[in-house]
Design an enzyme around this catalytic site. Structure first.
Site: not given
Ligand code: UDP
Length: 311
Positions: A11, A145
């Site tokens: 993206f 993450y």
């Protein structure tokens, strides 16, 4: 300039490729297509200034040509992606950052790391300033993450201080826009997808948790300015448009004309899902002269049009 962008088929990576090409630079896009898709860069095929290399950046990276900048954007980035791909997420933040930094050093190139508001974890300070050290649960589901990006920041600063590499760190807050994956599980594609199918929007928990949503082109502008600045400490890029998830759901239903309402899914909130999130953007404003310009409603309308076209 010749720039290498990792995560180029994702993206944000694909929007960055567009921006650098539009500014007349030459771009090498790299991606292993784990969560990215060549559809996002298909329009660049045949451009003389663009080259795509399918490669996993956790492996040694070989580039023959000189490089002026390396932008490391490769990583699973949505909570359901990094829950599904926990080891790859840790590896791309750790080994991938090490390899891209090593490449930047060898080429004498500037390096920019895509970091995240997740380094603040479930923040106890609000809004979040860059000097806030965060409240991260290393062993929680989001830890893969959060800690990968925290390690990546530490590695970037080590290359800066020890090897003298010219580095930049952007801490990216929630960003939305065309080319998000409809099935990436994040709130923007989930809600818009549900609304366009005429289904109720699934709000996790009571919907009181907040996020601040920025449009992709505003983020890209901030990143472009940061790369060209001489500022090596982290910079938050995000908006002050803070909404609760329930308010956001109502806005999406309003903009799409969806009458199916909202379903509250009290059991689906991932442990550690931050209760609040909004950047203190003083640094971006004073150092980069940056501020977001796309109003939330406009950005959402463009994003809704995009999802309509892919559905
Ligand atoms: N969320 C939600 N419904 C969905 C997807 C997400 O209520 O269908 C919530 C999620 O629990 C979180 C917020 O929306 O509080 C933003 O989630 P997202 O996955 O977009 O990313 P995050 O900001 O948590 O990294």
């Amino acid at each position: 300039m010749r720039v290498l962008i990792t995560g180029a088929a994702g993206f944000l990576g694909s929007h960055l490729c567009d921006r650098f090409l539009a500014e007349g630079h030459s771009v090498i896009g790299m991606d292993n297509l784990l969560t990215g898709n060549t559809r996002n860069i298909a329009h660049l095929a045949g451009s003389p200034d663009f080259r795509f290399i399918r490669h996993d950046v956790t492996q040694y990276i070989y580039i023959a040509e000189p490089l002026d900048a390396v932008l490391h954007f490769a990583s699973p980035a949505s909570p359901i992606d990094y829950l599904k791909l926990p080891i790859q997420t840790l590896k791309v933040g750790a080994l991938g950052t090490h390899n891209t930094l090593g490449l930047a050093r060898a080429k004498g190139a500037r390096f920019l790391l895509a970091s995240t508001s997740e380094v603040y974890g479930d923040p106890l300070e609000h809004p979040q300033r860059e000097d806030y050290n965060g409240n991260v649960d290393a062993v929680g589901p989001r830890g893969v993450y959060d800690e990968a990006k925290r390690y990546a920041e530490a590695m970037t600063m080590a290359y800066h201080r020890f090897h003298g590499v010219d580095t930049r760190i952007v801490r990216i807050f929630n960003t939305y826009g065309p080319r998000m994956r409809l099935d990436d599980g994040r709130v923007v594609p989930n809600f818009i997808g549900q609304a366009l199918r005429g289904e109720p929007l699934t709000v996790y928990g009571d919907g009181a948790q907040t996020r601040s949503f920025q449009y992709a082109s505003d983020l890209v502008e901030g990143i472009y300015r940061l790369l060209h600045s001489d500022f090596s400490d982290p910079v938050n890029i995000g908006t002050q448009d803070e909404l609760s998830v329930a308010e956001f759901a109502r806005l999406v239903n309003d903009l799409t004309g969806n009458t199916a309402g909202i379903t509250f899914r009290r059991d689906e909130r991932i442990k550690g899902d931050p209760q609040t999130r909004r950047p203190d953007s003083t640094r971006a404003r004073t150092v980069l002269g940056w501020q977001p310009v796309v109003p939330l409603r406009d950005g959402l309308e463009r994003t809704i049009a995009y999802f309509r076209s892919v559905l």
